[in-house]
Design an enzyme around this catalytic site. Structure first.
Site, PDB file in Angstrom:
ATOM      1  N   VAL A  84       0.848  -1.186   0.000  1.00 17.37           N
ATOM      2  CA  VAL A  84       0.000   0.000   0.000  1.00 17.37           C
ATOM      3  C   VAL A  84       0.886   1.239   0.000  1.00 17.37           C
ATOM      4  O   VAL A  84       1.587   1.513   0.976  1.00 17.37           O
ATOM      5  CB  VAL A  84      -0.929   0.007   1.237  1.00 17.37           C
ATOM      6  CG1 VAL A  84      -1.851   1.224   1.203  1.00 17.37           C
ATOM      7  CG2 VAL A  84      -1.744  -1.286   1.290  1.00 17.37           C
ATOM      8  N   VAL A 101       8.428   1.631   5.838  1.00 16.43           N
ATOM      9  CA  VAL A 101       8.548   0.182   5.790  1.00 16.43           C
ATOM     10  C   VAL A 101       8.809  -0.309   4.371  1.00 16.43           C
ATOM     11  O   VAL A 101       9.423  -1.369   4.178  1.00 16.43           O
ATOM     12  CB  VAL A 101       7.287  -0.490   6.391  1.00 16.43           C
ATOM     13  CG1 VAL A 101       6.072  -0.313   5.466  1.00 16.43           C
ATOM     14  CG2 VAL A 101       7.527  -1.954   6.705  1.00 16.43           C
ATOM     15  N   ASP A 102       8.375   0.441   3.368  1.00 20.76           N
ATOM     16  CA  ASP A 102       8.635   0.029   1.987  1.00 20.76           C
ATOM     17  C   ASP A 102      10.132   0.034   1.694  1.00 20.76           C
ATOM     18  O   ASP A 102      10.642  -0.867   1.009  1.00 20.76           O
ATOM     19  CB  ASP A 102       7.868   0.894   0.987  1.00 20.76           C
ATOM     20  CG  ASP A 102       8.092   2.396   1.186  1.00 20.76           C
ATOM     21  OD1 ASP A 102       8.603   2.821   2.246  1.00 20.76           O
ATOM     22  OD2 ASP A 102       7.739   3.165   0.263  1.00 20.76           O
ATOM     23  N   ARG A 103      10.849   1.029   2.228  1.00 17.82           N
ATOM     24  CA  ARG A 103      12.311   1.056   2.051  1.00 17.82           C
ATOM     25  C   ARG A 103      12.948  -0.149   2.739  1.00 17.82           C
ATOM     26  O   ARG A 103      13.814  -0.817   2.169  1.00 17.82           O
ATOM     27  CB  ARG A 103      12.896   2.338   2.633  1.00 17.82           C
ATOM     28  CG  ARG A 103      12.573   3.606   1.870  1.00 17.82           C
ATOM     29  CD  ARG A 103      13.046   4.841   2.628  1.00 17.82           C
ATOM     30  NE  ARG A 103      14.493   4.854   2.814  1.00 17.82           N
ATOM     31  CZ  ARG A 103      15.109   5.625   3.716  1.00 17.82           C
ATOM     32  NH1 ARG A 103      14.405   6.400   4.529  1.00 17.82           N
ATOM     33  NH2 ARG A 103      16.426   5.605   3.811  1.00 17.82           N
ATOM     34  N   SER A 154       6.465   7.504  -5.922  1.00 22.23           N
ATOM     35  CA  SER A 154       6.062   8.885  -5.634  1.00 22.23           C
ATOM     36  C   SER A 154       7.263   9.677  -5.151  1.00 22.23           C
ATOM     37  O   SER A 154       7.417  10.862  -5.455  1.00 22.23           O
ATOM     38  CB  SER A 154       4.959   8.903  -4.574  1.00 22.23           C
ATOM     39  OG  SER A 154       3.810   8.243  -5.048  1.00 22.23           O
TER      40      SER A 154
END
Length: 238
Positions: A3, A95-97, A119
């Site tokens: 997400v 958390v995506d990193r 983004s």
């Protein structure tokens, strides 16, 4: 589920293999219907989310209403496996990193540079020993263009233009080519700051493949690094 800030992606895994995937937006009924119809039964739901608490609560309600499964939300940690965070407050790292670095490390145990072009453009360095050496967060192309259009009176254009590195001969080209120059230049300069052994380059995110081609310094296109890291982290849960 992955997400992000503007949309979300999902993939359905059975016996270790991806059987289907998709993307959805909460304001798009067709894409939501496709998500909810992806399976009659689920054993687990794993989520990487950079959305706010309200959006996460809404997602949790959506999942539990459709399937009797409580979703697990991955959170950035001080250590996961042999990957060690450099932040004094690890939870402040997106958390995506963190998951992209986990996924990259699962692919390559050497020194790494993980470039996620979404983004925002993020660039993270990981040592061969698993230490996060630091990183950069830079506005992505859409944010850069929006800033120019919002904060300048004379930068306006209606025509389309590609993101290439050649000097632009119209306002549209000058803006888009300038953004491409800034994105590729950022990665190139970040790599110049690295001392010692050169890191392996891995690219992910919606603009990752195009950025890899613009940069022209090799590297590996790994579009689902966040998902791969999510699987790694889920497998390490107590």
């Amino acid at each position: 589920m992955d997400v992000g800030n503007s949309s979300a992606k999902w993939r359905l895994v059975r016996d270790g293999a991806v059987v289907t995937r998709g993307a959805y937006r909460t304001d798009d009924t067709d894409s939501l219907a496709a998500l909810l119809a992806c399976a009659d039964h689920l054993d687990d739901v794993w989520v990487s989310s950079v959305a706010g608490p309200e959006q996460e609560s809404a997602l949790q309600a959506l999942v539990t209403k459709r399937w009797p499964v409580e979703p697990w939300f991955a959170r950035t940690a001080a250590t996961t496996g042999d990957l060690r965070n450099s932040y004094a407050e690890p939870v402040r790292m997106g958390v995506d990193r963190w998951l992209a670095m986990l996924g990259a490390r699962d692919r390559n145990s050497g020194r790494l540079c993980v470039v996620d072009a979404g983004s925002a453009l993020t660039i993270d360095l990981v040592s061969a020993a698993g230490e996060h050496e630091g990183g950069y967060i830079i506005p992505g192309p859409a944010l850069m263009e929006r800033a120019l259009l919002l904060d300048t009176d004379r930068v306006r254009f209606a025509e389309d233009a590609d993101y290439t590195l050649a000097p632009g001969t119209s306002t549209a080209e000058a803006v888009r080519h300038g953004i491409a120059l800034a994105q590729a230049g950022a990665v190139s300069i970040a790599l110049e700051q690295v001392t010692g052994s050169a890191p392996a380059l891995l690219f992910c995110g919606g603009g990752g493949e195009a950025l890899m081609q613009l940069l022209d310094q090799g590297g590996q296109w790994a579009p689902e690094l966040v998902f791969e890291g999510l699987e790694v982290m889920a497998a390490l849960r107590p």
